[in-house]
Design a protein around this motif. Structure first.
Motif, PDB file in Angstrom:
ATOM      1  N   LYS A   1      -2.938  -3.590  -9.999  1.00 45.02           N
ATOM      2  CA  LYS A   1      -1.619  -3.942 -10.736  1.00 45.02           C
ATOM      3  C   LYS A   1      -1.702  -5.481 -10.058  1.00 45.02           C
ATOM      4  O   LYS A   1      -2.210  -6.029  -8.941  1.00 45.02           O
ATOM      5  CB  LYS A   1      -0.753  -3.417 -10.263  1.00 45.02           C
ATOM      6  CG  LYS A   1      -0.752  -2.002 -10.654  1.00 45.02           C
ATOM      7  CD  LYS A   1      -0.700  -1.580 -12.216  1.00 45.02           C
ATOM      8  CE  LYS A   1      -0.755   0.111 -12.374  1.00 45.02           C
ATOM      9  NZ  LYS A   1      -0.745   0.503 -13.856  1.00 45.02           N
TER      10      LYS A   1
ATOM     11  N   LEU B   1       0.929  -1.295   0.052  1.00 45.91           N
ATOM     12  CA  LEU B   1       0.042  -0.128   0.146  1.00 45.91           C
ATOM     13  C   LEU B   1       0.927   1.331  -0.168  1.00 45.91           C
ATOM     14  O   LEU B   1       0.670   2.288  -0.839  1.00 45.91           O
ATOM     15  CB  LEU B   1      -1.045   0.086   1.028  1.00 45.91           C
ATOM     16  CG  LEU B   1      -2.022  -0.990   1.336  1.00 45.91           C
ATOM     17  CD1 LEU B   1      -2.794  -1.132   2.468  1.00 45.91           C
ATOM     18  CD2 LEU B   1      -2.835  -0.736   0.064  1.00 45.91           C
TER      19      LEU B   1
ATOM     20  N   SER C   1       2.432   1.526  -3.302  1.00 44.32           N
ATOM     21  CA  SER C   1       1.411   1.964  -4.500  1.00 44.32           C
ATOM     22  C   SER C   1       1.064   3.548  -4.504  1.00 44.32           C
ATOM     23  O   SER C   1       0.488   4.105  -5.416  1.00 44.32           O
ATOM     24  CB  SER C   1       0.242   1.220  -4.382  1.00 44.32           C
ATOM     25  OG  SER C   1      -0.569   1.510  -3.042  1.00 44.32           O
ATOM     26  N   ARG C   2       1.017   4.053  -3.311  1.00 45.15           N
ATOM     27  CA  ARG C   2       0.526   5.146  -3.189  1.00 45.15           C
ATOM     28  C   ARG C   2       1.730   6.291  -3.592  1.00 45.15           C
ATOM     29  O   ARG C   2       1.515   7.720  -3.917  1.00 45.15           O
ATOM     30  CB  ARG C   2       0.337   5.836  -1.579  1.00 45.15           C
ATOM     31  CG  ARG C   2      -0.941   5.100  -1.202  1.00 45.15           C
ATOM     32  CD  ARG C   2      -1.223   5.289   0.110  1.00 45.15           C
ATOM     33  NE  ARG C   2      -2.273   4.559   0.713  1.00 45.15           N
ATOM     34  CZ  ARG C   2      -2.629   3.978   1.911  1.00 45.15           C
ATOM     35  NH1 ARG C   2      -1.710   4.239   2.769  1.00 45.15           N
ATOM     36  NH2 ARG C   2      -3.684   3.519   2.296  1.00 45.15           N
TER      37      ARG C   2
ATOM     38  N   GLU D   1      -4.805  -6.731  -5.007  1.00 41.68           N
ATOM     39  CA  GLU D   1      -4.476  -6.431  -6.662  1.00 41.68           C
ATOM     40  C   GLU D   1      -5.669  -5.599  -6.928  1.00 41.68           C
ATOM     41  O   GLU D   1      -5.361  -4.681  -7.917  1.00 41.68           O
ATOM     42  CB  GLU D   1      -4.539  -7.824  -7.046  1.00 41.68           C
ATOM     43  CG  GLU D   1      -3.172  -8.447  -6.825  1.00 41.68           C
ATOM     44  CD  GLU D   1      -3.217  -9.882  -7.837  1.00 41.68           C
ATOM     45  OE1 GLU D   1      -4.243 -10.670  -7.790  1.00 41.68           O
ATOM     46  OE2 GLU D   1      -2.177 -10.232  -8.219  1.00 41.68           O
TER      47      GLU D   1
ATOM     48  N   HIS E   1      -7.410  -3.169  -5.384  1.00 42.71           N
ATOM     49  CA  HIS E   1      -7.238  -2.132  -4.814  1.00 42.71           C
ATOM     50  C   HIS E   1      -6.021  -0.952  -5.554  1.00 42.71           C
ATOM     51  O   HIS E   1      -6.247   0.107  -6.009  1.00 42.71           O
ATOM     52  CB  HIS E   1      -6.555  -2.054  -3.447  1.00 42.71           C
ATOM     53  CG  HIS E   1      -6.461  -0.720  -2.652  1.00 42.71           C
ATOM     54  ND1 HIS E   1      -7.377   0.149  -2.323  1.00 42.71           N
ATOM     55  CD2 HIS E   1      -5.294  -0.033  -2.553  1.00 42.71           C
ATOM     56  CE1 HIS E   1      -6.974   1.356  -1.881  1.00 42.71           C
ATOM     57  NE2 HIS E   1      -5.647   1.300  -2.070  1.00 42.71           N
ATOM     58  N   THR E   2      -5.147  -1.889  -5.994  1.00 39.55           N
ATOM     59  CA  THR E   2      -3.758  -1.303  -6.687  1.00 39.55           C
ATOM     60  C   THR E   2      -4.075  -1.266  -8.294  1.00 39.55           C
ATOM     61  O   THR E   2      -3.614  -0.295  -8.743  1.00 39.55           O
ATOM     62  CB  THR E   2      -2.463  -1.912  -6.359  1.00 39.55           C
ATOM     63  OG1 THR E   2      -2.674  -3.265  -6.698  1.00 39.55           O
ATOM     64  CG2 THR E   2      -2.209  -1.780  -4.796  1.00 39.55           C
TER      65      THR E   2
END
Length: 494
Positions: free
Chosen positions: A474, A434, A437-438, A469, A471-472
């Motif tokens: 990717k 997380l 990814s941000r 997966e 949420h991102t």
């Protein structure tokens, strides 16, 4: 009590075992690349003076500078004959800055080996031991070992030693425990030997450059003969001919009564297999020590102290709960005394006996501990049993414990004694994904981790991984890394 010493010699290591009534009591270990420094005499140079600690660091040629406290320095007001040339305040240690100065040369003796991150502990109160005596070049008078309890024998030894000490001669003597029953002629022979040895050492020290060894103590097999062997030792077995011959020569010179008791072991079984010595050494490295009754001890050795916990375990007794606890504590007290010697544990030791209601029981357990420690060569001090059943004690530590000599910290937990669970590591990985990814743009993520962690991600945590997966947006790939420890992982952006 029957006692014997077994000495095992291998190419790079010497070991000596003290066995009493067929049970291993102490183990002594010396390795060629890491010989003990205790009693070695060095010509040192003061590298730093610390007034706030009343101490100085001294370079004696070792990896770490050694530590010298003001209380371990002979006061300059005390002359060679041991009498003060000017008044000295006996109740107060002189200021370190009046005793040494940076860059100054000083003759010192090692009191304690380097332990952990600490350098060696030094003293300028030089002592040189022989069979029956300890010579103190800067000391005065005659002292008698406290282990000689018979008052008549103490007086006899004091009078015998005084016959050969002239008031105008420098130095003092301590009569060792081994001198019990010794003749005046034997004491005189030791005195002459020690005075000659000190004369040679003084000349050598004068010509030695700072940071170099002046005098090295005897190797382990001969040192054990000098320090441990007494009239109570019935047999000494050694498994190497050269060492056997050297020990015989030492015995003929200093302890002829022991000559016939020193035997070259020629058996096919290794000498340490006798009485299960090897097995006992392995057991002494374990945290848990079983008791015959079914109870057990737990040893936890840390840098600051050693704690010992007593548990009844499977022992349920036959009478009352108080009687069961008392019997377990009595057995534990004897076992603890042996384990302290065997493991060579020192410093602060806290023993958590099982709580006892009766004061008389607490006294008897403490007496059992004191009696069992009476034969210990290391000086110890025991406090009373607290209402919580805790006993605080100290045991003089001069060399590393058996565990520190034979073992190193676990590379996985780095000595903590625990590692993070696979569940904890998985949640750390989720948070790291997380976080990444941000902050960054990427096409996919790769997680590198231990096999057990990867298996958990694919099994119990597969739903959470799928949510990540989504949420991102990717894909997340998993890869096992064989060289990673359980709590190691990497999150790589692709």
């Amino acid at each position: 009590m029957t006692a014997e010493i077994l000495i095992n010699i291998s190419p790079r290591e010497a070991r000596a075992a003290l066995v009493e009534n067929g049970v291993l009591q102490e183990i002594f270990l010396e390795r060629a690349n890491k010989r003990g420094l205790i009693s070695n005499i060095y010509k040192g140079r003061v590298s730093r003076v610390l007034p706030g600690m009343q101490a100085a660091f001294v370079d004696i040629g070792l990896e770490r500078t050694a530590f010298l406290h003001a209380s371990d320095i002979v006061h300059p007001a005390v002359g060679e004959n041991g009498s003060p040339d000017q008044p000295v305040d006996e109740g107060r240690t002189p200021d370190i800055q009046t005793l040494v100065s940076e860059g100054g040369e000083i003759l010192v003796q090692v009191l304690k080996d380097p332990l952990g991150t600490k350098g060696a502990r030094l003293t300028t109160f030089i002592t040189i031991p022989s069979r029956y005596l300890v010579y103190m070049p800067k000391g005065r008078g005659i002292g008698i070992s406290a282990r000689i309890e018979d008052e008549a024998e103490r007086q006899r030894l004091r009078e015998a030693a005084s016959l050969f000490v002239r008031p105008d001669e420098p130095g003092g003597y301590i009569v060792r425990t081994a001198a019990e029953g010794a003749t005046p002629d034997a004491l005189r022979a030791d005195m002459m030997f020690l005075q000659k040895l000190w004369s040679v050492l003084s000349e050598k020290a004068a010509g030695t450059r700072p940071g170099n060894l002046v005098h090295e103590d005897l190797p382990l097999p001969v040192r054990v003969m000098r320090d441990v062997v007494s009239t109570g030792i019935e047999h000494v077995g050694v498994d190497q001919p050269e060492t056997h011959q050297r020990m015989l020569e030492f015995a003929r010179t200093f302890m002829p009564e022991m000559t016939e008791r020193i035997e070259l072991y020629k058996g096919e079984r290794p000498i340490f297999d006798l009485y299960g010595v090897e097995e006992e050494i392995q057991k002494s490295l374990e945290r848990k020590v079983p008791l015959k009754s079914g109870g057990h001890l737990i040893f936890d050795q840390t840098e600051s102290m050693t704690t010992i916990d007593v548990n009844t375990g499977a022992y349920v007794g036959q009478r009352s709960l108080e009687e069961t606890i008392f019997r377990t504590n009595l057995e534990a007290a004897v076992a603890i005394a042996r384990q302290l010697r065997l493991r060579n544990l020192g410093g602060i030791i806290i023993i958590d006996f099982i709580d006892m209601e009766e004061e008389e029981h607490r006294k008897q357990v403490l007496q059992a501990l004191e009696k069992s420690l009476a034969a210990d060569h290391a000086k110890n001090h025991i406090s009373s049993v607290s209402p919580l059943g805790l006993v605080e004690m100290t045991r003089k530590r001069t060399r590393e414990s058996l565990e520190h000599m034979l073992c190193s910290a676990c590379p996985t937990c780095e000595g903590r004694g625990f590692v993070k669970t696979t569940e904890t590591v998985c949640y750390e990985i989720f948070r790291e994904i997380l976080r990444q990814s941000r902050q960054f743009q990427f096409q996919e993520l790769m997680v590198l981790a231990h096999q057990d962690v990867i298996e958990r991600l694919l099994d119990e945590e597969s739903a959470a991984l799928a949510e990540l997966e989504v949420h991102t947006g990717k894909p997340i790939r998993l890869q096992t890394e064989a060289l990673y420890q359980q709590d190691q992982y990497d999150v790589v952006l692709m």
